[in-house]
Scaffold this motif. Structure first.
Motif, PDB file in Angstrom:
ATOM      1  N   LEU A  82       0.743  -1.374   0.093  1.00  0.00           N
ATOM      2  CA  LEU A  82       0.142  -0.120   0.118  1.00  0.00           C
ATOM      3  C   LEU A  82       0.798   1.307  -0.040  1.00  0.00           C
ATOM      4  CD1 LEU A  82      -2.673  -1.004   2.426  1.00  0.00           C
ATOM      5  CD2 LEU A  82      -3.031  -0.922   0.040  1.00  0.00           C
ATOM      6  N   ASP A  83       2.131   0.836   0.357  1.00  0.00           N
ATOM      7  CA  ASP A  83       3.057   2.248   0.155  1.00  0.00           C
ATOM      8  C   ASP A  83       3.912   2.349  -1.085  1.00  0.00           C
ATOM      9  OD1 ASP A  83       2.067   3.441   2.919  1.00  0.00           O
ATOM     10  OD2 ASP A  83       3.218   1.608   3.636  1.00  0.00           O
ATOM     11  N   LEU A 132      -4.306  -8.192   2.539  1.00  0.00           N
ATOM     12  CA  LEU A 132      -3.608  -6.756   2.777  1.00  0.00           C
ATOM     13  C   LEU A 132      -3.006  -6.880   4.144  1.00  0.00           C
ATOM     14  CD1 LEU A 132      -6.631  -4.422   1.887  1.00  0.00           C
ATOM     15  CD2 LEU A 132      -4.303  -4.649   0.859  1.00  0.00           C
ATOM     16  N   MET A 133      -3.380  -7.751   4.908  1.00  0.00           N
ATOM     17  CA  MET A 133      -2.664  -7.807   6.465  1.00  0.00           C
ATOM     18  C   MET A 133      -1.339  -8.451   6.016  1.00  0.00           C
ATOM     19  SD  MET A 133      -5.702  -9.138   8.833  1.00  0.00           S
ATOM     20  CE  MET A 133      -7.375  -8.219   8.544  1.00  0.00           C
ATOM     21  N   ILE A 134      -1.411  -9.741   5.188  1.00  0.00           N
ATOM     22  CA  ILE A 134      -0.220 -10.346   5.058  1.00  0.00           C
ATOM     23  C   ILE A 134       0.903  -9.798   4.363  1.00  0.00           C
ATOM     24  CG2 ILE A 134       0.808 -12.253   3.472  1.00  0.00           C
ATOM     25  CD1 ILE A 134      -2.034 -13.556   3.715  1.00  0.00           C
ATOM     26  N   GLU A 135       0.528  -8.495   3.269  1.00  0.00           N
ATOM     27  CA  GLU A 135       1.364  -7.902   2.662  1.00  0.00           C
ATOM     28  C   GLU A 135       1.956  -6.455   2.851  1.00  0.00           C
ATOM     29  OE1 GLU A 135      -0.164  -8.454  -1.809  1.00  0.00           O
ATOM     30  OE2 GLU A 135       1.162 -10.336  -1.732  1.00  0.00           O
ATOM     31  N   ASN A 136       1.249  -6.302   4.083  1.00  0.00           N
ATOM     32  CA  ASN A 136       1.541  -4.640   4.629  1.00  0.00           C
ATOM     33  C   ASN A 136       1.694  -4.886   6.169  1.00  0.00           C
ATOM     34  OD1 ASN A 136       0.969  -2.626   2.481  1.00  0.00           O
ATOM     35  ND2 ASN A 136      -0.908  -4.474   2.057  1.00  0.00           N
ATOM     36  N   PRO A 137       2.778  -5.496   6.521  1.00  0.00           N
ATOM     37  CA  PRO A 137       3.280  -5.811   7.816  1.00  0.00           C
ATOM     38  C   PRO A 137       3.179  -4.582   8.642  1.00  0.00           C
ATOM     39  CG  PRO A 137       4.937  -6.658   6.535  1.00  0.00           C
ATOM     40  CD  PRO A 137       3.687  -6.397   5.671  1.00  0.00           C
ATOM     41  N   SER A 138       4.025  -3.578   8.071  1.00  0.00           N
ATOM     42  CA  SER A 138       4.327  -2.238   8.798  1.00  0.00           C
ATOM     43  C   SER A 138       2.613  -1.779   9.066  1.00  0.00           C
ATOM     44  CB  SER A 138       5.196  -1.319   7.860  1.00  0.00           C
ATOM     45  OG  SER A 138       4.416  -0.992   6.862  1.00  0.00           O
ATOM     46  N   ARG A 139       1.687  -1.894   8.358  1.00  0.00           N
ATOM     47  CA  ARG A 139       0.236  -1.281   8.741  1.00  0.00           C
ATOM     48  C   ARG A 139      -0.483  -2.161   9.679  1.00  0.00           C
ATOM     49  NH1 ARG A 139      -2.200   2.674   4.863  1.00  0.00           N
ATOM     50  NH2 ARG A 139      -0.391   3.196   3.537  1.00  0.00           N
ATOM     51  N   ALA A 140      -0.107  -3.543   9.508  1.00  0.00           N
ATOM     52  CA  ALA A 140      -0.934  -4.601  10.276  1.00  0.00           C
ATOM     53  C   ALA A 140      -0.407  -4.912  11.599  1.00  0.00           C
ATOM     54  CB  ALA A 140      -1.204  -5.855   9.317  1.00  0.00           C
ATOM     55  N   ASN A 158     -10.106   0.451   8.178  1.00  0.00           N
ATOM     56  CA  ASN A 158     -10.246   1.410   7.193  1.00  0.00           C
ATOM     57  C   ASN A 158      -8.877   2.436   7.276  1.00  0.00           C
ATOM     58  OD1 ASN A 158     -12.230   2.085   5.106  1.00  0.00           O
ATOM     59  ND2 ASN A 158     -13.719   1.653   6.679  1.00  0.00           N
ATOM     60  N   ARG A 159      -8.734   2.639   8.237  1.00  0.00           N
ATOM     61  CA  ARG A 159      -7.546   3.497   8.357  1.00  0.00           C
ATOM     62  C   ARG A 159      -5.893   3.127   7.893  1.00  0.00           C
ATOM     63  NH1 ARG A 159      -6.962   4.582  14.163  1.00  0.00           N
ATOM     64  NH2 ARG A 159      -5.546   2.935  14.213  1.00  0.00           N
ATOM     65  N   GLN A 160      -5.997   1.672   8.811  1.00  0.00           N
ATOM     66  CA  GLN A 160      -4.691   0.973   8.255  1.00  0.00           C
ATOM     67  C   GLN A 160      -4.472   0.517   7.086  1.00  0.00           C
ATOM     68  OE1 GLN A 160      -3.459   2.704  11.401  1.00  0.00           O
ATOM     69  NE2 GLN A 160      -2.031   0.938  10.922  1.00  0.00           N
ATOM     70  N   LEU A 161      -5.530  -0.226   6.480  1.00  0.00           N
ATOM     71  CA  LEU A 161      -5.452  -1.104   5.127  1.00  0.00           C
ATOM     72  C   LEU A 161      -6.515  -0.325   4.101  1.00  0.00           C
ATOM     73  CD1 LEU A 161      -5.344  -4.356   6.949  1.00  0.00           C
ATOM     74  CD2 LEU A 161      -3.464  -3.173   6.151  1.00  0.00           C
ATOM     75  N   GLY A 162      -7.245   0.584   4.198  1.00  0.00           N
ATOM     76  CA  GLY A 162      -8.184   1.023   3.301  1.00  0.00           C
ATOM     77  C   GLY A 162      -9.187  -0.130   2.863  1.00  0.00           C
ATOM     78  N   TRP A 163      -9.289  -1.110   3.416  1.00  0.00           N
ATOM     79  CA  TRP A 163     -10.310  -1.992   3.075  1.00  0.00           C
ATOM     80  C   TRP A 163     -11.821  -1.810   3.456  1.00  0.00           C
ATOM     81  CZ3 TRP A 163     -13.517  -5.466   6.133  1.00  0.00           C
ATOM     82  CH2 TRP A 163     -14.126  -6.462   4.952  1.00  0.00           C
ATOM     83  N   ASN A 164     -12.581  -1.890   2.386  1.00  0.00           N
ATOM     84  CA  ASN A 164     -14.127  -2.259   2.732  1.00  0.00           C
ATOM     85  C   ASN A 164     -14.779  -3.295   1.924  1.00  0.00           C
ATOM     86  OD1 ASN A 164     -14.984   0.363   3.772  1.00  0.00           O
ATOM     87  ND2 ASN A 164     -13.798   1.318   2.365  1.00  0.00           N
TER      88      ASN A 164
END
Ligand code: NAD
Ligand code: UGA
Length: 389
Positions: A10-11, A274-282, A349-355
């Motif tokens: 995401l970054d 998204l959690m798997i691939e964005n450890p710094s956010r998750a 929403n804030r961390q991963l932008g998921w809906n």
């Protein structure tokens, strides 16, 4: 087909290929997660489970494009010395293994507590000791009942989200008394969450905790007498599907007044990727994963499933499509229920932008189409056989 272009997080940073130790990979959620990872990424999966029926299509034949990226290990994590080695070989462990059907919580409370707490302990310990990241599957049941459920039925405060909205970092966990053994599951899940969190705080474990809110879709649980025990009681989607397939009334426990929000498994799995691939956010977070827009009472769910199934099967609905049963009759002594479950989505929403995207009608339409295609013939055949007395 896995994409050949470089995947970015995401970054905007390239995502390295991961080896993922997935415990409970052969279950409902695991099967969808394996499919998604193999289809859309280059990650490798060490799939651990006692069963593999739901991922058989991913394990063979060898010619599939992902051959070599998934390896099945038939392991019961209760007693298998290979577990630590497999965790050590991986970059990330995802623990899905659990007993998670409400019919078991009050009738097999010891197995439930062992499965959800004791058996998960070594997984947390091995991740912590070996500096490995952990995504642990908890449940929305850790919230228990809403604060609003203790208010008088006609209190206007019941309409105030402050009394029912479930927030990861603010809502209390409200369970029934010890005799209400239904809560053995929620309580075991809560304690393992606290342990994971404490390992993070005291020993630096990199963790993410997932709280699923009624994820449903194809391959959920089993149809009694077809691919599971005749006397077994699966979760509500499979119970209602079974009744529809057999042209029997759907059983509404205690009037079907409890409310649930249902999310389509394919939407929910996107959040996990998204959690798997964005450890710094998750990392360090607990995430509600659900669809607040898909709220219904269980009675409304039964009515909608009946209407959708009539469309899918082309057979008219029964004249009396539902029947009321008491929870004692249906689940036995010690059952209790969560009244209402609406996930607050601020953190995810804030961390991963998921809906979530899929409406309840659409997700029931694709799920019941699958149930019809998979089971209608087998049920018809079974029901046409004479019963032995
Ligand atoms: N489906 C949902 O909506 C939902 C909701 C809340 C929480 N969860 C949690 O998500 C996780 C997965 O749920 P699911 O719906 O896929 O359930 P599931 O029962 O389909 O999958 C669990 C898998 O874990 C395996 N397993 C259990 N004990 C094991 C052991 N000792 N060793 C090896 N494998 C073992 C089972 O064989 C099964 O394949 C669970 O932890 C559950 O509590 C799911
Ligand atoms: O999926 C989730 O998020 C969580 O909730 C589920 O718990 P619950 O929603 O209570 O279980 P279901 O079997 O899906 O039942 C939903 C509701 O339908 C009712 N029900 C179930 C089956 C049935 O035939 N009739 C019926 O009225 C139940 O009493 C309950 O009120 C399970 O505990 C877990 O899988 C999970 O942790």
């Amino acid at each position: 087909m896995a994409s050949s272009t470089v995947r970015v997080d995401l970054d905007g940073k390239p995502i390295n290929q991961l080896t993922i130790c997935m415990i409970g990979a052969g279950g409902f959620i695991g099967s969808h997660l394996c499919e998604k990872i193999l289809n859309e990424t280059q990650h490798k999966i060490l799939a651990l489970d006692v069963y593999n029926d739901k991922i058989k299509h991913l394990l063979e034949p060898d010619s599939l494009s992902w051959a070599g990226r998934i390896q099945f290990h038939r392991i019961n994590i209760k007693h298998d010395s290979r577990l630590e080695g497999l965790i050590k070989m991986s970059d990330l462990t995802i623990n899905l293994a659990a007993i998670c059907t409400p019919a078991d919580y009050n009738t097999r409370p010891l197995d439930t507590i062992y499965s959800n707490f004791v058996d998960a302990l070594p997984v947390v310990k091995y991740c912590s000791e070996n500096g490995k990241r952990l995504i642990h599957f908890s449940t929305c049941e850790v919230y228990g009942k809403t604060i609003g459920s203790f208010l008088p039925k006609d209190s206007p405060l019941r309409q105030d989200p402050a009394y029912y909205m479930l927030k990861e970092d603010a809502s209390p966990c409200i369970f029934g008394s010890i005799e209400k053994q239904r809560w053995s599951y929620a309580c075991a899940k809560q304690l393992i969450e606290r342990l994971v969190y404490a390992e993070g705080a005291e020993n630096g474990l990199e963790f993410t905790i997932v709280r699923p809110f009624n994820w449903i879709g194809p391959r959920m649980d089993f149809i009694p007498g077809v691919d599971g025990p005749s006397e077994g009681v699966p979760r509500v989607l499979a119970c209602f599907s079974n009744a529809l397939l057999r042209r029997e009334p759907l059983k509404l426990v205690d009037g079907g007044e409890s409310q649930r929000t249902f999310v389509y498994i394919k939407d929910a799995i996107e959040a996990v990727l998204l959690m798997i691939e964005n450890p710094s956010r998750a990392n360090g977070h607990i995430f509600n994963v659900g669809n607040p827009n898909n709220e219904v009472t269980v009675r409304q769910l039964a009515e909608m499933m009946t209407a959708v199934y009539a469309n899918v099967s082309g057979e008219p609905a029964l004249e009396k499509p539902t029947v009321d049963v008491s929870s004692k009759e249906f689940y036995g002594e010690g059952y209790d229920d969560s009244d209402k479950r609406i996930p607050d989505m601020t953190i995810i929403n804030r961390q991963l932008g998921w809906n979530p995207k899929t409406s309840l009608w659409d997700l029931l339409d694709s799920t019941l189409t699958y149930q019809h295609k998979t089971y209608a013939e087998a049920i018809k055949k079974m029901m046409s056989q004479p019963t032995t007395s």
